[in-house]
Design an enzyme around this catalytic site. Structure first.
Site, PDB file in Angstrom:
ATOM      1  CG  ASP A   8      -1.855   1.170   1.584  1.00  0.00           C
ATOM      2  OD1 ASP A   8      -2.136   1.886   0.356  1.00  0.00           O
ATOM      3  OD2 ASP A   8      -1.533   1.767   2.480  1.00  0.00           O
ATOM      4  CG  ASP A  10      -2.005   7.325   0.032  1.00  0.00           C
ATOM      5  OD1 ASP A  10      -1.038   8.206   0.071  1.00  0.00           O
ATOM      6  OD2 ASP A  10      -2.921   7.081  -0.453  1.00  0.00           O
ATOM      7  N   GLY A  45      -7.476   3.652   3.199  1.00  0.00           N
ATOM      8  CA  GLY A  45      -7.537   2.620   2.133  1.00  0.00           C
ATOM      9  C   GLY A  45      -8.865   2.819   1.179  1.00  0.00           C
ATOM     10  NE  ARG A  48      -9.777  11.592  -5.370  1.00  0.00           N
ATOM     11  CZ  ARG A  48      -9.229  11.791  -6.618  1.00  0.00           C
ATOM     12  NH1 ARG A  48     -10.047  12.728  -7.413  1.00  0.00           N
ATOM     13  NH2 ARG A  48      -8.170  11.471  -6.882  1.00  0.00           N
ATOM     14  CB  SER A 116      -3.912   7.161  -4.008  1.00  0.00           C
ATOM     15  OG  SER A 116      -3.629   8.442  -4.362  1.00  0.00           O
ATOM     16  CG  ASN A 118      -3.612  12.338  -6.283  1.00  0.00           C
ATOM     17  OD1 ASN A 118      -3.453  12.911  -7.179  1.00  0.00           O
ATOM     18  ND2 ASN A 118      -4.798  12.237  -5.408  1.00  0.00           N
ATOM     19  CG  ASP A 170      -1.749   2.800   6.335  1.00  0.00           C
ATOM     20  OD1 ASP A 170      -2.230   2.269   5.320  1.00  0.00           O
ATOM     21  OD2 ASP A 170      -1.797   3.926   6.656  1.00  0.00           O
TER      22      ASP A 170
HETATM   23  C1  BG6 Z   1      -5.785   5.398  -0.327  1.00  0.00           C
HETATM   24  C2  BG6 Z   1      -6.047   6.157   0.893  1.00  0.00           C
HETATM   25  O1  BG6 Z   1      -4.544   4.865  -0.374  1.00  0.00           O
HETATM   26  O2  BG6 Z   1      -6.275   6.234  -1.343  1.00  0.00           O
HETATM   27  C3  BG6 Z   1      -7.302   6.924   1.187  1.00  0.00           C
HETATM   28  O3  BG6 Z   1      -5.626   5.486   2.171  1.00  0.00           O
HETATM   29  C4  BG6 Z   1      -7.664   7.529  -0.096  1.00  0.00           C
HETATM   30  O4  BG6 Z   1      -7.221   7.520   2.139  1.00  0.00           O
HETATM   31  C5  BG6 Z   1      -7.463   6.782  -1.464  1.00  0.00           C
HETATM   32  O5  BG6 Z   1      -8.996   8.127  -0.136  1.00  0.00           O
HETATM   33  C6  BG6 Z   1      -7.836   7.385  -2.691  1.00  0.00           C
HETATM   34  O6  BG6 Z   1      -7.109   8.453  -2.906  1.00  0.00           O
HETATM   35  P1  BG6 Z   1      -6.982   9.673  -3.954  1.00  0.00           P
HETATM   36  O7  BG6 Z   1      -5.776  10.116  -4.040  1.00  0.00           O
HETATM   37  O8  BG6 Z   1      -7.525   8.946  -5.242  1.00  0.00           O
HETATM   38  O9  BG6 Z   1      -8.207  10.481  -3.658  1.00  0.00           O
HETATM   39 MG    MG Z   2      -2.381   3.198   3.588  1.00  0.00          MG
END
Ligand code: BG6
Ligand code: MG
Length: 221
Positions: A8, A10, A45, A48, A116, A118, A170
């Site tokens: 993972d 984040d 995890g 969004r 994510s 991102n 996590d």
């Molecule tokens: C996960 C995070 O890795 O990604 C979450 O733990 C987050 O908190 C999810 O909401 C989606 O991320 P993003 O950057 O696409 O909004």
């Molecule tokens: Mg995480």
């Protein structure tokens, strides 16, 4: 035999879980909602869209139109992207540079299983993108963590079987996803919250490949 590691991102490789939480906290505040302490693990995890549903569940019941929901999610993402724009390799969590170096030195292949969108940008900012053979694209997922889909896809990107990988998380939803995929789970954080994991360490600083190999070896023998 251990052949691959799945991470993972984040809260595991970088300290970005708190940046997600802070961005959601500010959107919640705009809406007059105060996030409870339990929001920390509840949001980890989750995609969004799912995160927005969780955030709104802490406020009074209200029916927001899809366009309003999209605007809340976009505001959160704008604020989150402002926060991650400043990341550098120094923002890798303690113990992660050593673990990645140990893994590469011993020929393990690695993948990212992050919800994510991102994640690719963050891997670039941390200068570790080249360490990973595969990054699951969350846009291709049908179901989010705790569903095993993302970890099964990461394992497929590496061309490995479930009993050949160790996965790191996590979030309790993430640990549940790893276990549902039939993989060995290393939980990073509170052992009471991450009780489903095969091995729990209190923080990334305590991650050690030799100790992980020992625990993994016992689980598959
Ligand atoms: C996960 C995070 O890795 O990604 C979450 O733990 C987050 O908190 C999810 O909401 C989606 O991320 P993003 O950057 O696409 O909004
Ligand atoms: Mg995480």
């Amino acid at each position: 035999m251990l052949k691959g590691l799945i991470f993972d991102l984040d809260g595991v490789l970088a300290d970005t879980a708190r940046l997600h939480l802070a961005a959601w906290g500010s959107v919640a505040q705009d809406l007059g909602i105060t996030l409870p302490a339990a929001a920390g693990d509840a949001l980890r995890g989750r995609s969004r869209e799912e995160s927005l549903t969780i955030v709104l569940s802490y406020g009074p019941p209200q029916d927001y139109a899809p366009a309003e929901r999209a605007a809340f999610a976009a505001t959160k993402n704008d604020r989150y992207r402002q926060a991650i724009a400043h990341l550098t390799p120094k923002d890798l969590l303690p113990g992660i540079p050593r673990l990645l170096a140990q893994a590469k030195a011993s020929g393990l292949t690695m993948a990212i299983a992050s919800a994510s969108k991102n994640a690719p940008a963050i891997l670039e900012r941390l200068s570790i993108a080249a360490d990973f053979t595969g990054v699951v694209d969350p846009a291709t997922l049908h179901r989010g963590k705790p569903d095993p889909e993302i970890f099964v896809k990461a394992q497929a990107l590496l061309g490995l079987a479930a009993r050949e990988v160790v996965s790191f998380e996590d979030a309790s939803a993430g640990v549940a996803a790893i276990k549902a995929a039939g993989q060995f789970a290393v939980g990073i954080g509170d052992a009471a919250v991450l009780h489903q994991a095969d091995l729990v360490v209190p923080s990334t600083a305590a991650l050690d490949l030799a100790a992980i190999r020992t625990a993994f070896g016992k689980s598959v023998s």
